[in-house]
Design a protein around this motif. Structure first.
Motif, PDB file in Angstrom:
ATOM      1  N   VAL A  85       0.837  -1.199   0.000  1.00  0.00           N
ATOM      2  CA  VAL A  85       0.000   0.000   0.000  1.00  0.00           C
ATOM      3  C   VAL A  85       0.873   1.250   0.000  1.00  0.00           C
ATOM      4  O   VAL A  85       0.601   2.222  -0.720  1.00  0.00           O
ATOM      5  CB  VAL A  85      -0.947  -0.025   1.222  1.00  0.00           C
ATOM      6  N   VAL A  86       1.953   1.210   0.797  1.00  0.00           N
ATOM      7  CA  VAL A  86       2.856   2.363   0.849  1.00  0.00           C
ATOM      8  C   VAL A  86       3.426   2.629  -0.543  1.00  0.00           C
ATOM      9  O   VAL A  86       3.441   3.770  -1.016  1.00  0.00           O
ATOM     10  CB  VAL A  86       3.990   2.096   1.869  1.00  0.00           C
ATOM     11  N   ALA A  87       3.878   1.556  -1.210  1.00  0.00           N
ATOM     12  CA  ALA A  87       4.436   1.727  -2.553  1.00  0.00           C
ATOM     13  C   ALA A  87       3.374   2.265  -3.507  1.00  0.00           C
ATOM     14  O   ALA A  87       3.619   3.200  -4.273  1.00  0.00           O
ATOM     15  CB  ALA A  87       4.966   0.391  -3.071  1.00  0.00           C
ATOM     16  N   HIS A  88       2.149   1.698  -3.427  1.00  0.00           N
ATOM     17  CA  HIS A  88       1.064   2.138  -4.313  1.00  0.00           C
ATOM     18  C   HIS A  88       0.820   3.639  -4.197  1.00  0.00           C
ATOM     19  O   HIS A  88       0.825   4.365  -5.193  1.00  0.00           O
ATOM     20  CB  HIS A  88      -0.214   1.362  -3.998  1.00  0.00           C
ATOM     21  N   PHE A  89       0.634   4.127  -2.969  1.00  0.00           N
ATOM     22  CA  PHE A  89       0.238   5.548  -2.915  1.00  0.00           C
ATOM     23  C   PHE A  89       1.427   6.463  -3.129  1.00  0.00           C
ATOM     24  O   PHE A  89       1.251   7.602  -3.542  1.00  0.00           O
ATOM     25  CB  PHE A  89      -0.592   5.885  -1.669  1.00  0.00           C
ATOM     26  N   HIS A  90       2.672   5.962  -2.904  1.00  0.00           N
ATOM     27  CA  HIS A  90       3.798   6.821  -3.264  1.00  0.00           C
ATOM     28  C   HIS A  90       3.971   6.893  -4.785  1.00  0.00           C
ATOM     29  O   HIS A  90       4.426   7.913  -5.293  1.00  0.00           O
ATOM     30  CB  HIS A  90       5.081   6.356  -2.584  1.00  0.00           C
ATOM     31  N   TYR A  91       3.601   5.830  -5.490  1.00  0.00           N
ATOM     32  CA  TYR A  91       3.628   5.927  -6.961  1.00  0.00           C
ATOM     33  C   TYR A  91       2.641   6.991  -7.439  1.00  0.00           C
ATOM     34  O   TYR A  91       2.891   7.672  -8.428  1.00  0.00           O
ATOM     35  CB  TYR A  91       3.322   4.568  -7.617  1.00  0.00           C
ATOM     36  N   ILE A  92       1.504   7.115  -6.754  1.00  0.00           N
ATOM     37  CA  ILE A  92       0.541   8.142  -7.149  1.00  0.00           C
ATOM     38  C   ILE A  92       0.991   9.521  -6.677  1.00  0.00           C
ATOM     39  O   ILE A  92       0.973  10.493  -7.438  1.00  0.00           O
ATOM     40  CB  ILE A  92      -0.854   7.822  -6.567  1.00  0.00           C
ATOM     41  N   MET A  93       1.406   9.590  -5.415  1.00  0.00           N
ATOM     42  CA  MET A  93       1.683  10.906  -4.832  1.00  0.00           C
ATOM     43  C   MET A  93       3.029  11.466  -5.266  1.00  0.00           C
ATOM     44  O   MET A  93       3.149  12.648  -5.551  1.00  0.00           O
ATOM     45  CB  MET A  93       1.645  10.815  -3.302  1.00  0.00           C
ATOM     46  N   VAL A  94       4.054  10.619  -5.290  1.00  0.00           N
ATOM     47  CA  VAL A  94       5.376  11.104  -5.699  1.00  0.00           C
ATOM     48  C   VAL A  94       5.528  10.936  -7.215  1.00  0.00           C
ATOM     49  O   VAL A  94       5.840  11.889  -7.926  1.00  0.00           O
ATOM     50  CB  VAL A  94       6.496  10.352  -4.944  1.00  0.00           C
ATOM     51  N   GLY A  95       5.312   9.703  -7.694  1.00  0.00           N
ATOM     52  CA  GLY A  95       5.446   9.462  -9.128  1.00  0.00           C
ATOM     53  C   GLY A  95       4.436  10.251  -9.923  1.00  0.00           C
ATOM     54  O   GLY A  95       4.686  10.645 -11.062  1.00  0.00           O
ATOM     55  N   GLY A  96       3.272  10.500  -9.348  1.00  0.00           N
ATOM     56  CA  GLY A  96       2.247  11.277 -10.033  1.00  0.00           C
ATOM     57  C   GLY A  96       2.374  12.754  -9.716  1.00  0.00           C
ATOM     58  O   GLY A  96       2.926  13.538 -10.482  1.00  0.00           O
ATOM     59  N   THR A  97       1.883  13.132  -8.508  1.00  0.00           N
ATOM     60  CA  THR A  97       1.774  14.551  -8.192  1.00  0.00           C
ATOM     61  C   THR A  97       3.120  15.268  -8.178  1.00  0.00           C
ATOM     62  O   THR A  97       3.265  16.331  -8.767  1.00  0.00           O
ATOM     63  CB  THR A  97       1.093  14.710  -6.825  1.00  0.00           C
ATOM     64  N   LEU A  98       4.124  14.675  -7.518  1.00  0.00           N
ATOM     65  CA  LEU A  98       5.391  15.404  -7.387  1.00  0.00           C
ATOM     66  C   LEU A  98       6.050  15.589  -8.751  1.00  0.00           C
ATOM     67  O   LEU A  98       6.570  16.663  -9.055  1.00  0.00           O
ATOM     68  CB  LEU A  98       6.335  14.673  -6.427  1.00  0.00           C
ATOM     69  N   LEU A  99       6.022  14.551  -9.586  1.00  0.00           N
ATOM     70  CA  LEU A  99       6.627  14.692 -10.915  1.00  0.00           C
ATOM     71  C   LEU A  99       5.880  15.731 -11.740  1.00  0.00           C
ATOM     72  O   LEU A  99       6.491  16.537 -12.441  1.00  0.00           O
ATOM     73  CB  LEU A  99       6.660  13.337 -11.637  1.00  0.00           C
TER      74      LEU A  99
END
Lengths: 581, 105
Positions: free
Chosen positions: A407-421
């Motif tokens: 779950v941690v990996a999933h939402f970091h892909y959205i939040m960091v990989g998505g929003t931050l990028l």
């Protein structure tokens, strides 16, 4: 061709239909813009200019992000070894809580809307400012007051509930500064509500003549959808946090079963806001990606209306899926089924966007400038994060990986990989507009690649960790499962690279303010209204009210140039011809 | 957009009505209506809230757009109540497969 090469060229006349509308008036001091219009501290802290408020937000959330990043560093360092040796478990609880609270409430929620949105929405729709400039300034002060409470509580000893404040731990058992932090989040929430209100009224009432709804850039559509969530969702968070603090202070039973309350009710109310909050963070990022992909492919976005309405669909469906955070609680099986089904459905509008962006790239004249590298990174990482989200919407799999590193990996892909990028891509894309200076393109591309590599090395091992059963929020893990430590070391190594990849832009962006080459009004040869004025823009944005006669992404059709050899319908030199060759 | 001017007299009337309803809340608390207790209390509360929204918050005199926004807000609240309520109502249901399984073992 790099951005700097392009800016050095003489600008060709505008795209067909785009008229230069912001020639400086004869009586105006040349070079007057929002940055040199007043220098004292009052001219910044009491400003009503949406552009200056955007800069205030940019500075404050960058500081919050750095702070949240330092906490992330401590988490990764602690997990290098199986024992809890760097941090005591109690301290570790506080560290991941502070990381979550700072990143979610003080960075991700305000990040794109309050900085880029604030700066760009009036420019994009041809307005002089937002509808309520004073409320806009108030919203910044509310964020700062909220941050003072949250960070003050942190300095006095912190909170250990996790950013989710689950009851009854938060309301009864936690012996940390829960109430003060709750007040901070409550106040910061109003900042978000006021920003959303301002955007909606501005978009409804202040569009320039000719700027119809379907001529608006998709960035504006995305912010409209985001604002709806901010207004409808955030009050529920405020009430939920208040009820939790009320129970903590007065011992009236609301959520604590020992007092006759229901802890699952808290989770319902909390996720009624906090799941849509994911879309508050993500939708503006999607808006940025639409702009960047279209500009750097020199093509009209594929399926404009579908992309626009999928933002609204995400905002609406996003409100109906919160129960998927609660599959392993005592929530009814039938409610779980319904939430699972709707969670699958919310993947549809997101997929529409991804397909449309890919179709926009198809046969486009693509240039790999820094913003485009971030946008392409977003495309891949968001897809991965989104697809693992579909895994998690399946009840059976969710029971297996709930509360694990999956779950941690999933939402970091959205939040960091998505929003931050997306945020970094947007920051680079509009940096010349905001400050009138170009950043070094080579360093920009290099750091985009470092961020991409570092990000994947940090978070991909966490999918594997989670699937193997490593729970989240633990300072220690078993020594006798060697895979755990190997994967944690990989993740920490990746976090170091990611950290370096984020420091590089910090350095060259600040350097560019002094040493960067001056940027033209329209360095990317894009079609949006924000590029039809000087860089940096004058205080009133446009010297004359612009009249819009073209669609949002009206780049000349590629086949005209490639096959017929004609550059534009009326045979004027076209901007597109300067990009790909 | 012209602002509708509300006479102070109508504010006093609404204030009076709210006071009467408050008194009524206290009075009905002394009677036991059984299963209707909650319904009676909520009816009075909703009536008061409606009066405040319509008159003190000027929605009654506002444009159709404002009214739509207000109704949309309540629709959103209804989504929250209905979906949380559906969880609470169906918690007692046990899928037939599980009851069969339990009976067999």
């Amino acid at each position: 061709m790099s951005a700097i090469d392009r800016t050095a060229r003489d600008m060709p006349p505008a795209t067909p239909g785009v008229k230069r509308i912001a020639e400086p008036r004869a009586d105006e001091r040349p070079g007057s813009n929002y940055l040199n219009n007043g220098y004292g501290w009052k001219s910044w802290l009491l400003t009503k200019d949406h552009k200056r408020i955007g800069i205030l937000y940019l500075i404050s959330i960058s500081l919050f992000f750095a702070l949240g990043g330092i906490y992330a560093g401590f988490i990764r360092l602690e997990l290098l070894t199986p024992q809890s040796d760097l941090l005591q478990p109690a301290t570790y609880n506080k560290v991941f809580t502070q990381h979550g609270i700072i990143m979610v409430f003080l960075f991700l929620v305000p990040s794109i809307p309050a900085t880029l949105g604030n700066f760009l929405i009036p420019l994009m729709i041809g307005a002089k400012d937002l509808a309520f400039p004073r409320i806009n300034l108030l919203s910044w002060y509310l964020l700062i007051i909220g941050a003072v409470f949250a960070l003050g509580a942190m300095m006095y000893g912190g909170v250990d509930t996790g950013w989710t404040f689950y009851t009854p731990f938060s309301s009864t058992y936690s012996n940390t500064y829960v109430t003060a932090t709750g007040i901070g989040i409550f106040v910061a929430g109003f900042s978000s509500i006021l920003t959303g209100l301002n955007f909606i009224v501005t978009i409804h009432t202040m569009r320039a003549p000719g700027m119809t709804w379907f001529r608006m850039p998709l960035f504006v559509w995305a912010h409209y959808a985001t604002s709806l969530i901010m207004i409808l969702g955030t009050p529920v968070l405020a009430i939920t946090i208040s009820l939790m603090a009320f129970e903590r202070v007065t011992r009236v039973g609301i959520f604590d079963p020992a007092l006759g309350g229901d802890p699952i009710l808290f989770q319902h109310l909390f996720w009624f806001y906090s799941h849509p909050a994911v879309y508050i963070m993500l939708l503006p990022g999607m808006g940025i990606i639409s702009e960047i992909i279209s500009t750097f492919s020199r093509k009209n976005i594929f399926g404009y209306k579908f992309v626009a309405f999928s933002s609204i669909a995400i905002a609406v469906f996003g409100f109906l899926v919160w129960g998927h955070h609660m599959f392993t609680t005592g929530q009814s099986v039938y409610a779980g089924l319904v939430f699972s089904f709707i969670s699958y459905a919310v993947a549809v509008p997101s997929a529409i966007k991804v397909f449309n962006w890919s179709a926009t790239l198809f046969r486009g004249s693509i240039s790999y400038d820094t913003p485009m590298l971030y946008a392409l990174g977003f495309l891949g990482l968001f897809t991965l994060g989104g697809m693992t989200g579909v895994f998690l919407a399946a009840i059976g799999l969710d029971v297996h990986v709930h509360d694990t590193y999956f779950v941690v990996a999933h939402f970091h892909y959205i939040m960091v990989g998505g929003t931050l990028l997306a945020y970094l891509g947007g920051l680079h894309y509009w940096w010349p507009k905001m400050f009138g200076r170009m950043y070094p393109e080579g360093w920009g591309r290099f750091s985009a690649l470092v961020v991409f590599v570092g990000f994947n090395l940090t978070f991909f091992p966490q999918f594997l960790l989670g699937y193997l059963g490593m729970p989240r929020r633990y300072a220690a893990y078993p020594v006798d499962i060697p895979a755990f430590q190997v994967l944690h070391i990989l993740s920490t190594a990746g976090a170091t690279i990611l950290g370096a990849g984020l420091v590089i832009p910090l350095i060259y962006l600040i350097w560019s303010l002094i040493g960067g080459p001056k940027a033209a009004g329209d360095p990317w040869m894009a079609t949006g209204l924000e590029w039809r004025t000087a860089s940096p823009p004058p205080t009133e944005n446009f010297h004359e009210t612009p009249v819009v006669t073209w669609n949002a992404y009206e780049y000349a059709p590629q086949e005209d140039m490639e096959v017929i050899g004609k550059t534009s319908p009326d045979d004027k030199p076209d901007r597109s011809s300067y990009s790909g060759a | 957009m012209s602002e509708h001017i509300v006479q102070p007299k109508s504010y006093y009337k609404i204030f009076g009505a709210l006071m009467v309803l408050t008194a009524l809340t206290v009075v009905v608390a002394f009677f036991d209506f059984g299963a209707l207790n909650d319904i009676v209390a909520m009816t009075i509360a909703v009536t008061k809230a409606t009066l405040v929204i319509l008159f003190f918050m000027h929605v009654f005199y506002s444009s159709r757009l404002t009214k739509t926004i207000v109704v949309a807000g309540f629709f959103w609240l209804a989504i929250m109540f209905v979906m949380i309520g559906s969880d609470y109502l169906s918690r007692g249901y046990v899928p037939r497969g599980i009851t069969n399984y339990v009976e067999r073992h």
